[in-house]
Design a protein around this motif. Structure first.
Motif, PDB file in Angstrom:
ATOM      1  N   MET B   1       0.832  -1.195   0.000  1.00 14.20           N
ATOM      2  CA  MET B   1       0.000   0.000   0.000  1.00 14.20           C
ATOM      3  C   MET B   1       0.867   1.244   0.000  1.00 14.20           C
ATOM      4  O   MET B   1       0.372   2.351  -0.090  1.00 14.20           O
ATOM      5  CB  MET B   1      -0.898  -0.017   1.232  1.00 14.20           C
ATOM      6  N   ASP B   2       2.178   1.081   0.097  1.00 13.27           N
ATOM      7  CA  ASP B   2       3.019   2.269   0.159  1.00 13.27           C
ATOM      8  C   ASP B   2       3.169   2.950  -1.190  1.00 13.27           C
ATOM      9  O   ASP B   2       3.669   4.067  -1.266  1.00 13.27           O
ATOM     10  CB  ASP B   2       4.402   1.884   0.698  1.00 13.27           C
ATOM     11  N   PHE B   5       1.102   6.066  -1.095  1.00 17.28           N
ATOM     12  CA  PHE B   5       1.236   6.855   0.131  1.00 17.28           C
ATOM     13  C   PHE B   5       1.073   8.346  -0.134  1.00 17.28           C
ATOM     14  O   PHE B   5       0.352   9.035   0.600  1.00 17.28           O
ATOM     15  CB  PHE B   5       2.598   6.579   0.773  1.00 17.28           C
ATOM     16  N   LEU B   8      -2.490   9.298  -0.876  1.00 19.21           N
ATOM     17  CA  LEU B   8      -3.248   9.181   0.372  1.00 19.21           C
ATOM     18  C   LEU B   8      -2.980  10.364   1.284  1.00 19.21           C
ATOM     19  O   LEU B   8      -3.901  10.914   1.904  1.00 19.21           O
ATOM     20  CB  LEU B   8      -2.869   7.889   1.092  1.00 19.21           C
ATOM     21  N   LEU B   9      -1.705  10.770   1.363  1.00 13.64           N
ATOM     22  CA  LEU B   9      -1.343  11.915   2.209  1.00 13.64           C
ATOM     23  C   LEU B   9      -2.067  13.164   1.737  1.00 13.64           C
ATOM     24  O   LEU B   9      -2.620  13.934   2.531  1.00 13.64           O
ATOM     25  CB  LEU B   9       0.171  12.112   2.164  1.00 13.64           C
ATOM     26  N   CYS B  12      -5.775  12.877   2.602  1.00 15.07           N
ATOM     27  CA  CYS B  12      -6.002  13.063   4.038  1.00 15.07           C
ATOM     28  C   CYS B  12      -5.884  14.537   4.403  1.00 15.07           C
ATOM     29  O   CYS B  12      -6.674  15.048   5.211  1.00 15.07           O
ATOM     30  CB  CYS B  12      -4.993  12.241   4.830  1.00 15.07           C
ATOM     31  N   ALA B  15      -8.986  16.305   3.248  1.00 16.92           N
ATOM     32  CA  ALA B  15     -10.144  15.941   4.076  1.00 16.92           C
ATOM     33  C   ALA B  15     -10.103  16.660   5.417  1.00 16.92           C
ATOM     34  O   ALA B  15     -11.112  17.198   5.882  1.00 16.92           O
ATOM     35  CB  ALA B  15     -10.170  14.428   4.285  1.00 16.92           C
ATOM     36  N   LEU B  16      -8.914  16.703   6.033  1.00 15.20           N
ATOM     37  CA  LEU B  16      -8.813  17.368   7.340  1.00 15.20           C
ATOM     38  C   LEU B  16      -9.038  18.871   7.202  1.00 15.20           C
ATOM     39  O   LEU B  16      -9.760  19.477   8.006  1.00 15.20           O
ATOM     40  CB  LEU B  16      -7.445  17.087   7.950  1.00 15.20           C
ATOM     41  N   HIS B  38     -15.201  18.083   1.319  1.00 19.33           N
ATOM     42  CA  HIS B  38     -14.857  17.023   2.262  1.00 19.33           C
ATOM     43  C   HIS B  38     -15.344  15.668   1.748  1.00 19.33           C
ATOM     44  O   HIS B  38     -14.607  14.682   1.753  1.00 19.33           O
ATOM     45  CB  HIS B  38     -15.506  17.351   3.603  1.00 19.33           C
ATOM     46  N   LEU B  42     -13.100  12.437   0.592  1.00 20.43           N
ATOM     47  CA  LEU B  42     -13.265  11.110   1.186  1.00 20.43           C
ATOM     48  C   LEU B  42     -13.528  10.057   0.104  1.00 20.43           C
ATOM     49  O   LEU B  42     -13.061   8.924   0.218  1.00 20.43           O
ATOM     50  CB  LEU B  42     -14.403  11.119   2.184  1.00 20.43           C
ATOM     51  N   LEU B  45     -10.285   9.134  -1.139  1.00 18.74           N
ATOM     52  CA  LEU B  45      -9.606   8.240  -0.187  1.00 18.74           C
ATOM     53  C   LEU B  45     -10.135   6.813  -0.302  1.00 18.74           C
ATOM     54  O   LEU B  45      -9.371   5.850  -0.274  1.00 18.74           O
ATOM     55  CB  LEU B  45      -9.808   8.744   1.239  1.00 18.74           C
ATOM     56  N   PHE B  46     -11.469   6.681  -0.443  1.00 18.47           N
ATOM     57  CA  PHE B  46     -12.043   5.338  -0.587  1.00 18.47           C
ATOM     58  C   PHE B  46     -11.523   4.670  -1.851  1.00 18.47           C
ATOM     59  O   PHE B  46     -11.224   3.474  -1.847  1.00 18.47           O
ATOM     60  CB  PHE B  46     -13.566   5.413  -0.639  1.00 18.47           C
ATOM     61  N   LEU B  49      -8.132   3.486  -1.251  1.00 10.70           N
ATOM     62  CA  LEU B  49      -8.114   2.304  -0.384  1.00 10.70           C
ATOM     63  C   LEU B  49      -8.735   1.106  -1.090  1.00 10.70           C
ATOM     64  O   LEU B  49      -9.151   0.154  -0.419  1.00 10.70           O
ATOM     65  CB  LEU B  49      -8.873   2.605   0.907  1.00 10.70           C
ATOM     66  N   SER B  50      -8.826   1.165  -2.394  1.00 15.25           N
ATOM     67  CA  SER B  50      -9.378   0.110  -3.247  1.00 15.25           C
ATOM     68  C   SER B  50     -10.753  -0.329  -2.791  1.00 15.25           C
ATOM     69  O   SER B  50     -11.024  -1.520  -2.626  1.00 15.25           O
ATOM     70  CB  SER B  50      -8.427  -1.076  -3.381  1.00 15.25           C
ATOM     71  N   ALA B  51     -11.620   0.670  -2.556  1.00 16.85           N
ATOM     72  CA  ALA B  51     -13.035   0.391  -2.312  1.00 16.85           C
ATOM     73  C   ALA B  51     -13.832   1.214  -3.321  1.00 16.85           C
ATOM     74  O   ALA B  51     -14.457   2.207  -2.964  1.00 16.85           O
ATOM     75  CB  ALA B  51     -13.428   0.748  -0.888  1.00 16.85           C
TER      76      ALA B  51
END
Lengths: 100, 184
Positions: B1-2, B5, B8-9, B12, B15-16, B38, B42, B45-46, B49-51
């Motif tokens: 999953m790296d 990264f 994803l960073l 994230c 989102a924050l 937001h 997300l 991000l999903f 995350l392979s969703a």
């Protein structure tokens, strides 16, 4: 920091931001938006769990949480609009009809 | 999953930041726009995350339905979404909540790493659908009456607080007999 830890800390941080916002606001719509942020954080954690454990059922549960969020938003916004009918600038602390 | 990264960073961080915008925006219309950002971050991000199915659902249900519902309500607000002055106790409560969650965050990072992700050969749409119609069938079917009850409940709450309830029967006034005035 691995990618999983990054997503975990983001989810916790999002939940904290949402909780602080829900406690901070007196406007019902702003409060509901903060609650939505908290729900999103929980959903992100569910999806991370599905990714780590490899469970497809967890992803399906995340989809059901999305539908729950929709129902919650509908009821919450109807309550907020009912508060607005009473006063033009409402305060969520004043809605205390259910107090025993 | 790296390998994902850096995206994803980025997701994230967006989102924050947009969540902070939702909470700290002074006008609800800006908060709703931040909520849109937001929810889209997300969804990204999903997807990372392979969703993919949850990502599509997030865009359709959250960005498409819920945020638009919020926007409708904000634009319908009579006062333009003015808010009363924040009280000091609320700021203290919010700081306590945020501090508590920060402690939980530090504990979770220090307590141990999340186990690395497993291989994702079987996490496609078909597997999610089989889970939805297999072990989660009851919960999935129960969402239909839930949504129906939510719709009916919203209408009932709206009608109950109406200033003049239309369903209540009005007292029928007896028609007064007209006085006959004779003009001479």
């Amino acid at each position: 920091m691995t990618a999983e830890t990054l997503v975990l800390s983001t989810a916790i941080g999002l939940f904290g931001v949402g909780a602080a916002g829900a406690l901070l606001h007196r406007h019902p719509v702003a409060m509901l938006m903060a609650v939505e942020v908290m729900l999103n954080a929980a959903n992100l954690l569910i999806v991370l769990g599905a990714r780590v454990r490899g469970g497809a059922a967890a992803e399906a549960a995340a989809l059901i949480v999305l539908v729950l969020a929709a129902a919650e938003a509908v009821i919450g916004l109807a309550l907020a609009l009912a508060l607005f009918r009473r006063k033009p600038v409402p305060d969520v602390d004043e809605a205390a009809e259910l107090r025993g | 999953m790296d390998s994902v990264f850096v995206p994803l960073l980025l997701g994230c961080a967006v989102a924050l930041a947009s969540a902070l915008g939702v909470v700290l925006a002074r006008r609800p219309i800006y908060a709703a726009i931040f909520l849109l950002l937001h929810s889209l971050s997300l969804a990204a991000l999903f997807a990372l995350l392979s969703a993919p199915m949850v990502a599509v659902g997030q865009v359709l249900i959250y960005s498409g339905a819920i945020v638009v519902l919020f926007l409708f309500v904000v634009t319908l607000l009579p006062s333009g979404g003015r808010e009363l002055q924040l009280s000091g106790s609320r700021v203290v409560a919010a700081c306590v909540a945020a501090g508590g969650v920060l402690v939980a965050l530090a504990a979770s990072i220090a307590g141990g790493a999340v186990p690395p992700a497993v291989s994702l050969a079987d996490l496609g749409v078909a597997a999610v659908g089989q889970a939805l119609f297999g072990p989660l069938l009851v919960a999935f079917e129960l969402t239909a009456p839930l949504l129906l009850v939510a719709i009916v409940g919203a209408v009932v709450i709206w009608r109950r607080h109406e200033p003049h309830v239309r369903t209540a029967e009005r007292p029928v006034r007896e028609a007064e007999p007209r006085k006959l005035v004779m003009h001479r």
